[in-house]
Design an enzyme around this catalytic site. Structure first.
Site, PDB file in Angstrom:
ATOM      1  N   ARG A  70       0.594  -1.194   0.032  1.00 54.02           N
ATOM      2  CA  ARG A  70       0.084   0.076   0.014  1.00 54.02           C
ATOM      3  C   ARG A  70       0.777   1.320  -0.215  1.00 54.02           C
ATOM      4  NH1 ARG A  70      -2.864  -2.942   3.668  1.00 54.02           N
ATOM      5  NH2 ARG A  70      -4.616  -4.217   2.773  1.00 54.02           N
ATOM      6  N   LYS A  89       3.279  11.747 -11.091  1.00 58.05           N
ATOM      7  CA  LYS A  89       2.367  10.738 -12.005  1.00 58.05           C
ATOM      8  C   LYS A  89       3.066   9.564 -12.227  1.00 58.05           C
ATOM      9  CE  LYS A  89      -0.216  13.708 -15.032  1.00 58.05           C
ATOM     10  NZ  LYS A  89      -0.624  14.008 -16.514  1.00 58.05           N
ATOM     11  N   GLU A  96      10.680  18.838 -24.839  1.00 57.46           N
ATOM     12  CA  GLU A  96       9.911  19.213 -23.297  1.00 57.46           C
ATOM     13  C   GLU A  96      10.481  20.242 -22.826  1.00 57.46           C
ATOM     14  OE1 GLU A  96       6.923  17.602 -22.864  1.00 57.46           O
ATOM     15  OE2 GLU A  96       7.295  15.508 -23.568  1.00 57.46           O
ATOM     16  N   LYS A 112       7.425  23.128 -14.002  1.00 58.21           N
ATOM     17  CA  LYS A 112       6.849  22.111 -13.818  1.00 58.21           C
ATOM     18  C   LYS A 112       6.290  21.967 -12.192  1.00 58.21           C
ATOM     19  CE  LYS A 112       5.493  17.442 -14.685  1.00 58.21           C
ATOM     20  NZ  LYS A 112       5.574  16.066 -15.244  1.00 58.21           N
ATOM     21  N   GLU A 120      -4.263  17.673 -12.108  1.00 59.35           N
ATOM     22  CA  GLU A 120      -4.678  17.989 -13.266  1.00 59.35           C
ATOM     23  C   GLU A 120      -6.123  18.051 -13.461  1.00 59.35           C
ATOM     24  OE1 GLU A 120      -2.343  15.831 -16.307  1.00 59.35           O
ATOM     25  OE2 GLU A 120      -3.873  16.509 -18.001  1.00 59.35           O
ATOM     26  N   ARG A 164      -2.731  22.328 -14.553  1.00 65.64           N
ATOM     27  CA  ARG A 164      -1.574  21.263 -15.117  1.00 65.64           C
ATOM     28  C   ARG A 164      -1.850  20.923 -16.615  1.00 65.64           C
ATOM     29  NH1 ARG A 164       0.800  16.117 -11.323  1.00 65.64           N
ATOM     30  NH2 ARG A 164       2.238  15.687 -12.881  1.00 65.64           N
ATOM     31  N   ASN A 167       0.343  19.957 -21.461  1.00 65.57           N
ATOM     32  CA  ASN A 167       0.146  19.147 -22.542  1.00 65.57           C
ATOM     33  C   ASN A 167       0.002  20.151 -23.782  1.00 65.57           C
ATOM     34  OD1 ASN A 167      -0.338  16.777 -21.335  1.00 65.57           O
ATOM     35  ND2 ASN A 167      -2.274  17.584 -20.544  1.00 65.57           N
ATOM     36  N   HIS A 169       0.737  18.328 -27.217  1.00 63.81           N
ATOM     37  CA  HIS A 169       0.356  17.024 -26.850  1.00 63.81           C
ATOM     38  C   HIS A 169      -0.896  16.441 -27.417  1.00 63.81           C
ATOM     39  CE1 HIS A 169       3.638  17.299 -24.255  1.00 63.81           C
ATOM     40  NE2 HIS A 169       3.691  16.058 -23.862  1.00 63.81           N
ATOM     41  N   HIS A 188       0.365  13.354 -29.594  1.00 66.13           N
ATOM     42  CA  HIS A 188      -0.239  12.052 -29.173  1.00 66.13           C
ATOM     43  C   HIS A 188      -0.771  11.432 -30.279  1.00 66.13           C
ATOM     44  CE1 HIS A 188      -0.451  12.651 -24.472  1.00 66.13           C
ATOM     45  NE2 HIS A 188       0.855  12.164 -24.850  1.00 66.13           N
ATOM     46  N   HIS A 225       8.295  10.096 -28.496  1.00 67.66           N
ATOM     47  CA  HIS A 225       7.199  10.799 -27.950  1.00 67.66           C
ATOM     48  C   HIS A 225       7.666  12.257 -27.972  1.00 67.66           C
ATOM     49  CE1 HIS A 225       4.600  12.467 -24.937  1.00 67.66           C
ATOM     50  NE2 HIS A 225       5.521  13.073 -24.588  1.00 67.66           N
TER      51      HIS A 225
HETATM   52  N1  LIG Z   1       5.106  10.484 -15.104  1.00 66.59           N
HETATM   53  C1  LIG Z   1       5.060  11.417 -16.091  1.00 66.59           C
HETATM   54  O1  LIG Z   1       4.562  12.479 -15.740  1.00 66.59           O
HETATM   55  C2  LIG Z   1       5.476  11.338 -17.328  1.00 66.59           C
HETATM   56  C3  LIG Z   1       5.756  12.275 -18.219  1.00 66.59           C
HETATM   57  C4  LIG Z   1       6.284  12.148 -19.675  1.00 66.59           C
HETATM   58  C5  LIG Z   1       6.460  11.000 -20.092  1.00 66.59           C
HETATM   59  N2  LIG Z   1       6.365  10.025 -19.170  1.00 66.59           N
HETATM   60  C6  LIG Z   1       6.557   8.623 -19.768  1.00 66.59           C
HETATM   61  O2  LIG Z   1       7.801   8.375 -19.924  1.00 66.59           O
HETATM   62  C7  LIG Z   1       8.206   7.574 -20.811  1.00 66.59           C
HETATM   63  C8  LIG Z   1       9.096   7.755 -21.816  1.00 66.59           C
HETATM   64  O3  LIG Z   1      10.309   8.316 -21.093  1.00 66.59           O
HETATM   65  P1  LIG Z   1      11.666   8.139 -21.699  1.00 66.59           P
HETATM   66  O4  LIG Z   1      11.896   9.043 -23.081  1.00 66.59           O
HETATM   67  O5  LIG Z   1      12.702   8.544 -20.884  1.00 66.59           O
HETATM   68  O6  LIG Z   1      11.884   6.745 -22.497  1.00 66.59           O
HETATM   69  P2  LIG Z   1      12.781   5.375 -21.669  1.00 66.59           P
HETATM   70  O7  LIG Z   1      12.721   5.103 -20.382  1.00 66.59           O
HETATM   71  O8  LIG Z   1      12.277   4.259 -22.642  1.00 66.59           O
HETATM   72  O9  LIG Z   1      14.373   5.929 -22.217  1.00 66.59           O
HETATM   73  C9  LIG Z   1      14.616   5.780 -23.619  1.00 66.59           C
HETATM   74  C10 LIG Z   1      15.905   4.770 -23.941  1.00 66.59           C
HETATM   75  O10 LIG Z   1      17.073   5.361 -23.536  1.00 66.59           O
HETATM   76  C11 LIG Z   1      17.740   4.318 -22.751  1.00 66.59           C
HETATM   77  N3  LIG Z   1      18.344   5.280 -21.818  1.00 66.59           N
HETATM   78  C12 LIG Z   1      17.887   5.864 -20.634  1.00 66.59           C
HETATM   79  N4  LIG Z   1      18.903   6.531 -20.048  1.00 66.59           N
HETATM   80  C13 LIG Z   1      20.062   6.248 -20.649  1.00 66.59           C
HETATM   81  C14 LIG Z   1      21.282   6.677 -20.570  1.00 66.59           C
HETATM   82  N5  LIG Z   1      21.589   7.883 -19.694  1.00 66.59           N
HETATM   83  N6  LIG Z   1      22.147   6.385 -21.407  1.00 66.59           N
HETATM   84  C15 LIG Z   1      21.948   5.730 -22.257  1.00 66.59           C
HETATM   85  N7  LIG Z   1      20.684   5.063 -22.629  1.00 66.59           N
HETATM   86  C16 LIG Z   1      19.711   5.537 -21.774  1.00 66.59           C
HETATM   87  C17 LIG Z   1      16.585   3.400 -22.089  1.00 66.59           C
HETATM   88  O11 LIG Z   1      17.058   2.185 -21.830  1.00 66.59           O
HETATM   89  C18 LIG Z   1      15.615   3.550 -23.342  1.00 66.59           C
HETATM   90  O12 LIG Z   1      16.284   2.602 -24.362  1.00 66.59           O
HETATM   91  C19 LIG Z   1       6.670   7.166 -21.735  1.00 66.59           C
HETATM   92  O13 LIG Z   1       6.657   5.928 -21.155  1.00 66.59           O
HETATM   93  C20 LIG Z   1       5.873   8.288 -21.193  1.00 66.59           C
HETATM   94  O14 LIG Z   1       4.522   7.760 -20.964  1.00 66.59           O
HETATM   95  C21 LIG Z   1       5.695  10.167 -18.056  1.00 66.59           C
HETATM   96 ZN   LIG Z   2       5.470  14.858 -23.156  1.00 64.89          ZN
END
Ligand SMILES: NC(=O)c1ccc[n+]([C@@H]2O[C@H](COP(=O)([O-])OP(=O)(O)OC[C@H]3O[C@@H](n4cnc5c(N)ncnc54)[C@H](O)[C@@H]3O)[C@@H](O)[C@H]2O)c1
Ligand SMILES: [Zn+2]
Length: 377
Positions: free
Chosen positions: A130, A152, A194, A235, A245, A249, A253, A256, A260, A274
């Site tokens: 939990r 999030k 971003e 942020k 949100e 918030r 987007n 987005h 998206h 993305h």
């Molecule tokens: N929680 C939130 O508020 C929020 C906001 C935006 C996006 N997201 C989520 O984030 C995700 C995308 O995140 P991302 O773009 O970081 O993708 P990711 O975590 O998949 O990383 C991208 C790639 O880079 C590699 N990688 C990461 N760090 C590295 C480093 N320092 N050196 C070499 N390789 C590295 C990873 O292994 C992966 O292959 C999506 O699932 C999206 O929904 C969440």
């Molecule tokens: Zn985004």
């Protein structure tokens, strides 16, 4: 905006959420301080590091060493790299591994990775017993300026992305900007979209600063720390006003709704990351705003020029491959989660740094705009 600090000095941004407040520590080499920072917050805890195989290859040793130096015992839960790990199956495996490692209330999950690991590890922490505390150690630019901040957490469902999740704040974020040196250039550029977003949505001076300093940011100079700190502050300020949100918030987007739709049309694949989709989406949001007479064409051109200089797509035709027809694209746009009572929320702009939320956008108008963009070459 504050003046950039010397490289090496951490910048701390506080996310002021009452008894759930936490610090974001930003700077080159800060991973070395992870253990002592955790020990100060949770004396006597043990930790489980959740990471992906790619990130672990580069940065696990330094993370484990930092914990060990502060006397924190750690175990490791590895998941495959990539969006596919944000699944029920992987959540189950992570939770089982955390229980097997005897992570209890008072212990910690350390999410070491990009947004995928942060979302998955954070959600596992939210539901394990939990709720156990967790720390974000973001390793992508996107994660350092966006996903690790604001609480999030989520996994995907076959019904769509991020549909199973929780608002659950970390107790600390350590953003070591040197970890980004190993990030593939394309991932860095995608995360940069971003960063630009924060300037475009609410801080014209920051956008102008980015126009002048983005190369230093990419090269790993002091501009990188500064830009990440400004982004996190922006942020944090929005999350403090609207954690769940219901209003402001949504400004986050910007780009987005359009973005998206293209990301989904490309099947969430390597064809369009993305952040790339968000670069395109922001360019479209500015163009759409100009069409409505909200903003001058010259400002749109300025935004597009900067995004393109940084290597982001700004026109539909910049992305290789074919797109579905306008009906399918409209379907994707209307599936955006920001629909309420059948009205789409759009984030439009009255200028660079002046975004606002509106539900006063007619689907016919959007359709005509998208139809034109899909055929433009
Ligand atoms: N929680 C939130 O508020 C929020 C906001 C935006 C996006 N997201 C989520 O984030 C995700 C995308 O995140 P991302 O773009 O970081 O993708 P990711 O975590 O998949 O990383 C991208 C790639 O880079 C590699 N990688 C990461 N760090 C590295 C480093 N320092 N050196 C070499 N390789 C590295 C990873 O292994 C992966 O292959 C999506 O699932 C999206 O929904 C969440
Ligand atoms: Zn985004």
């Amino acid at each position: 905006m504050t003046a950039p600090l010397r490289a090496g000095d951490p910048i701390t941004v506080n996310v002021a959420l009452g008894d759930r407040a936490y610090d974001i520590v930003i700077g080159r080499g800060q991973i070395a301080t992870l253990g002592e920072r955790i020990a100060a917050l949770r004396p006597g805890c043990k930790a489980a590091i959740v990471s992906d195989e790619t990130v672990a290859r580069h940065h696990l040793a330094a993370t484990e060493a930092a914990l060990k130096a502060a006397g924190i015992a750690s175990s490791l839960v590895l998941v495959p790299a990539g969006e596919g790990s944000k699944s029920f199956g992987m959540l189950e495996r992570v939770c089982d591994a955390l229980l097997a490692a005897r992570i209890e209330r008072g212990d910690l999950v350390v999410a070491l990775g990009g947004g995928v690991v942060g979302d998955l590890g954070g959600f596992a922490a939210a539901v394990l017993r939990r709720g156990v505390d967790y720390v974000q150690v973001p390793t992508t630019l996107l994660a350092q300026v966006d996903s690790s901040v604001g609480g999030k957490t989520a996994i995907n469902s076959r019904h769509g992305k991020n549909l199973i999740g929780a608002f659950y704040q970390p107790i600390l974020v350590v953003a070591d900007t040197a970890l980004l040196d190993t990030l593939p250039e394309r991932e860095f550029r995608a995360g940069y979209a971003e960063v630009v977003k924060y300037g475009l949505l609410g801080d014209a001076a920051f956008f102008a600063w980015l126009e002048a300093n983005w190369r230093d940011l990419f090269a790993g100079g002091p501009a990188r720390e500064h830009a990440i700190a400004v982004s996190c502050r922006a942020k944090a300020a929005i999350v403090q006003r609207d954690e769940r949100e219901t209003g402001d918030r949504m400004l986050l987007n910007l780009g987005h709704t359009f973005g998206h739709a293209f990301e989904a049309a490309a099947g969430y694949s390597d064809r369009l990351l993305h952040g790339e989709a968000i670069g395109l989406g922001m360019a479209l949001a500015f163009e759409f705003s100009a069409r409505r007479g909200l903003i001058a064409q010259a400002e749109v051109a300025r935004v597009i020029a900067h995004l393109a200089a940084a290597g982001l797509p700004t026109h539909v035709s910049d992305v290789p491959g074919a797109w579905p027809g306008v009906d399918a694209m409209m379907n994707l746009i209307s599936q955006d989660k920001k629909v309420k009572s059948g009205r789409l929320a759009f984030i439009l702009v009255r200028g660079i740094g002046a975004a606002f939320v509106t539900r006063d956008v007619d689907a016919i108008e959007v359709r005509a705009f998208i139809a034109e963009k899909l055929t433009a070459r």
